[in-house]
Structure formats: C-alpha cells, structure tokens
Design an enzyme around this catalytic site. Structure first.
Site, PDB file in Angstrom:
ATOM      1  N   GLY A 197     -53.800  45.828  13.343  1.00 40.17           N
ATOM      2  CA  GLY A 197     -54.394  45.237  14.537  1.00 40.17           C
ATOM      3  C   GLY A 197     -53.336  44.974  15.596  1.00 40.17           C
ATOM      4  N   LEU A 198     -53.565  43.922  16.383  1.00 39.96           N
ATOM      5  CA  LEU A 198     -52.654  43.539  17.451  1.00 39.96           C
ATOM      6  C   LEU A 198     -52.338  44.697  18.385  1.00 39.96           C
ATOM      7  CD1 LEU A 198     -50.102  41.208  15.652  1.00 39.96           C
ATOM      8  CD2 LEU A 198     -51.972  40.574  17.157  1.00 39.96           C
ATOM      9  N   CYS A 199     -53.383  45.426  18.772  1.00 36.35           N
ATOM     10  CA  CYS A 199     -53.135  46.479  19.745  1.00 36.35           C
ATOM     11  C   CYS A 199     -54.198  46.439  20.835  1.00 36.35           C
ATOM     12  CB  CYS A 199     -53.057  47.844  19.078  1.00 36.35           C
ATOM     13  SG  CYS A 199     -54.313  48.122  17.838  1.00 36.35           S
ATOM     14  N   GLY A 200     -54.520  45.249  21.278  1.00 41.74           N
ATOM     15  CA  GLY A 200     -55.419  45.098  22.416  1.00 41.74           C
ATOM     16  C   GLY A 200     -56.804  45.634  22.126  1.00 41.74           C
TER      17      GLY A 200
END
Lengths: 288, 135
Positions: free
Chosen positions: A86-89
């Site tokens: 995750g952590l990709c907008g």
C-alpha cells in the site's frame, strides 16, 4: 493551555514519521527510475507488434485462428493489476473503483476476475464475483517468463471457449506524477480498420513459411507482450504514485511540525510570562 | 536516392534501429533475403543470424535471433527476440554459450522440448561466433 511536554512529544513523533516517508520516497524514486526505463524501452516493441498484428488481422481470414474469434457470448474475464504493497496514493483505489464500476455496469454478464497484487485480492475476495486466479507477489521479480505464463493461460481459457472476452484493467504510466486507469480489450484481438484508399487495394502478404503458422506464433507472442507491457506499466505507475504520495506526506509532515513548533513556542512564552507575573506580584506583596 | 526504406528493429528490451536505409538483408526462416525499395508486402519468421542494412554506402550488421519481419509500404519492421550490434558482442560470453549448448545437446536424456531449446541456443551462439570470425 496545552501541556508543553505533550507538544514536544507530538513534534518528535511527526518528525519520526517524516523520516520514514522521506526514506520511502527515496526508495520509490530509485525503483521508479528502473521501472520507467524498462517500460520506455519495452513500448516500441509492443507498439510495433500491435501494428503488425493489425495489418495482418485486416487481411487474413478470421476463422483461421481461435484468438481472433468474435463470439456472441457474455462471459467476460478481467485481468486487473494492483500492487502488493500500500502507501501509494490512489493507485489501487482507482483500479478497484474502475473494476467495481465495470462489474456494476455489466452485471448481466458472467464476469470473472484474475487479480494480480495483494491489494486487489484483499478487496475482491469478499465480493460476490468469481476469482479465477490470484497472482500475489508479482511486484517482486516480475519477468517476461511470468508474463508468458499469464498470457498463455488467458489464451487457453479463451481458445477453449471458457470465456468469450478478455479485458485488462491497469494503470498506464503517463508521467511520474500521472497514471491513468485504462480498460483494454485483449481478446478477441480487434484489428483496426485499415483505411482503403479508392484507387488502391490491400495487397496480401507473402507468408513464409505459411499464413497459419505465422499467425499462430504471432498471436501467442502478442498476448505475452501485451501482458508484459501492462505489468511494466503498472510497476512504473506504482512507484511513481508512491513517490508522489510520499512526497506529499513528507511535505505535510513538515507543515505539521511548523505548526506544532509555533504552538510550542507560544505556550512556552505564555508560561514564562505567567511565571514572571507571579514573581513580580510576589515582590510587590513583600514590599507592601 | 530518395527511395529509402524505413527500417525499425525492436526487441522486447529495446528499440535498436530506427532509420532510413537503402537495403536490408535478413536471415529469413526459409532463406536469406535482400529487401529493396518497393518490395511486395511480406511477413516471415526469422532464424538466428546476421541482419545487415546499407545506408549511404555503409553496411551495418546486427546479430538477431528469432522473431518476425514485416514489410509494408516500404516500412521494414523487425521484431526480434534478441538483437545486438556486431561490435557489441562479447566474444568470451558467446564462446561459453556455444560450449554450454553443445554440452547440453550431447546429453541423451533430453525431452523434446529441452532439445529444441538447446538447439536454438546453439544456433544463436553459432550465429554470433560466425559473424565475429568473418570480421
């Protein structure tokens, strides 16, 4: 009056977060460079391949090959490509939204999915739709062979008439800041219409060794190349999206630290003033 | 000399050539071919071998393995599996690959698939070395 110690602790915690996002941004940036290079170099091949196939499909007889077969049925297979991490907008969100929208709009069809990436699987596992295959962990060490496997799998499903159409939904890499979700029909292969000029007619190719052999090989190759390209596009997009997201996060953290520091200083000032007043008052009282 | 062919050679890894040329010589699966201006449309397999093109009197050679050749409207498109310019070939590596392929082919317990794979490898290695030895 906020507690000075509490504010100090907040500032420290935001600073730690900022450090992490900054590191992630740098990692994403270096991975992006590699992924970007890969996709930019793979694109010409895919485009040329498409050209050749278009020319060919416009000329040849469509009954010749199962992968060109346009059928009436409504069994649709979607290959959707999400990331494992995750952590990709909005990278995964937009893919999932688009897919959900597609499933809703085509609810009358018999839809099934092949989901690449952990994030997509987490979501669609709990939805009322058939998942034929999950490809988890593709972001680590994806190569041409893996694409070949997936491509051939799709081709087989289609040729054996288990599905009537195959689409891909993935993020196309536009630029570092920009990704675009595209829905692309993979099978049956639709040839672009060749413009017929009035005074010329389309000349058929000379085929060596023969039409069927070439068509068969070319179509198989095409499947692999398209799948490979889609995964490369996705990979570059993911790193781009993550880099942008982490850059924003770092900037936001910076802003937050600024705000908190201001609050901290104000509170400290107020505390000192208060203490001074107390001392002066005390002195006054003694004098009197 | 305005009658030029537009040649592009691409591999999955890279766009190798994109130029206007006078003549292209390719290793077709059924035999070598030379392609000149106004060639009829053709689509063919390629085998491993030497592909060269002439441009302003200069000849430039590449070693390609496998893939396809398409000619339409004086556009020559080569979709090769691998390709490298002759001057970029690493001789030692090529020789090693050649020896490896030979060793593999000498084994008796190969499945048909493995055999074809090894054979292809050998052809590729031979194509590379052959060109090096000629120059």
């Amino acid at each position: 009056m906020p507690n000075l110690k509490d504010i100090k602790r907040r500032i420290q915690s935001v600073k730690n977060t900022q450090q992490i996002t900054k590191a992630m941004k740098l990692v994403a940036a270096s991975k992006l460079r590699k992924a970007q290079l890969a996709i930019l170099e793979a694109r010409p091949y895919a485009i040329k391949m498409m050209d050749v196939l278009n020319h060919l499909a416009a000329r040849c007889n469509h009954d010749l090959h199962p992968l060109l077969d346009v059928r009436e049925g409504d069994r649709t297979l979607l290959l959707i490509i999400t990331s494992d991490k995750g952590l990709c907008g909005g990278f995964n969100g937009s893919i999932i939204r688009k897919t959900a929208q597609y499933l809703k709009d085509n609810a009358q069809n018999e839809n099934s999915l092949i989901v690449a990436g952990k994030k997509g699987n987490d979501i669609f596992r709990n939805r009322p739709v058939e998942i034929r295959q999950d490809i988890i962990g593709w972001t680590k060490g994806f190569d041409y062979l893996k694409a070949k496997e997936t491509g051939e799998n799709l081709a087989t499903l289609f040729a054996e008439k288990k599905v009537d159409r195959v689409f891909m939904i993935y993020n196309e890499f536009k630029s570092v800041m920009q990704q675009e979700v595209v829905v692309e029909q993979l099978l049956p292969v639709i040839p672009e219409k060749v413009e017929k000029k009035d005074d010329t007619f389309v000349v058929d190719y000379i085929y060596e060794p023969d039409e069927e052999t070439i068509l068969d090989q070319l179509l198989k190759r095409y499947m692999t190349v398209e799948v490979y390209r889609a995964f490369l596009e996705s990979s570059a997009s993911e790193h781009g999206a993550r880099m942008t997201a982490m850059d924003n996060a770092t900037r936001n953290a910076g802003e937050m630290i600024g705000d908190l520091t201001l609050t901290y200083n104000q509170a400290r000032q107020a505390y000192i003033t208060k203490e001074l007043i107390e001392i002066v008052n005390g002195a006054e009282a003694l004098k009197g | 000399m305005s009658q030029k062919l537009i040649l592009s050679v691409v591999t999955p890894e890279k766009l190798l050539v994109s130029e206007e040329v006078d003549q292209v010589n390719v290793p077709g699966s059924e035999g070598d071919m030379a392609i000149l201006y106004d060639h009829t449309p053709i689509l063919t397999n390629l085998r491993s071998g030497q592909l060269s093109y002439e441009k302003e009197g200069e000849t430039i050679t590449l070693v390609v393995s496998g893939g396809y050749l398409e000619v339409t409207d004086n556009r020559v498109t080569v979709l090769a599996e691998t390709g490298e310019f002759l001057h970029e070939i690493d001789r030692e590596r090529a020789e090693r690959a050649h020896a490896n392929a030979e060793k593999q082919l000498n084994q008796t317990d190969l499945s048909e698939e493995e055999f074809i794979k090894a054979q292809k490898k050998l052809f590729r290695a031979v194509a590379r070395l052959e060109n090096l030895n000629n120059n």
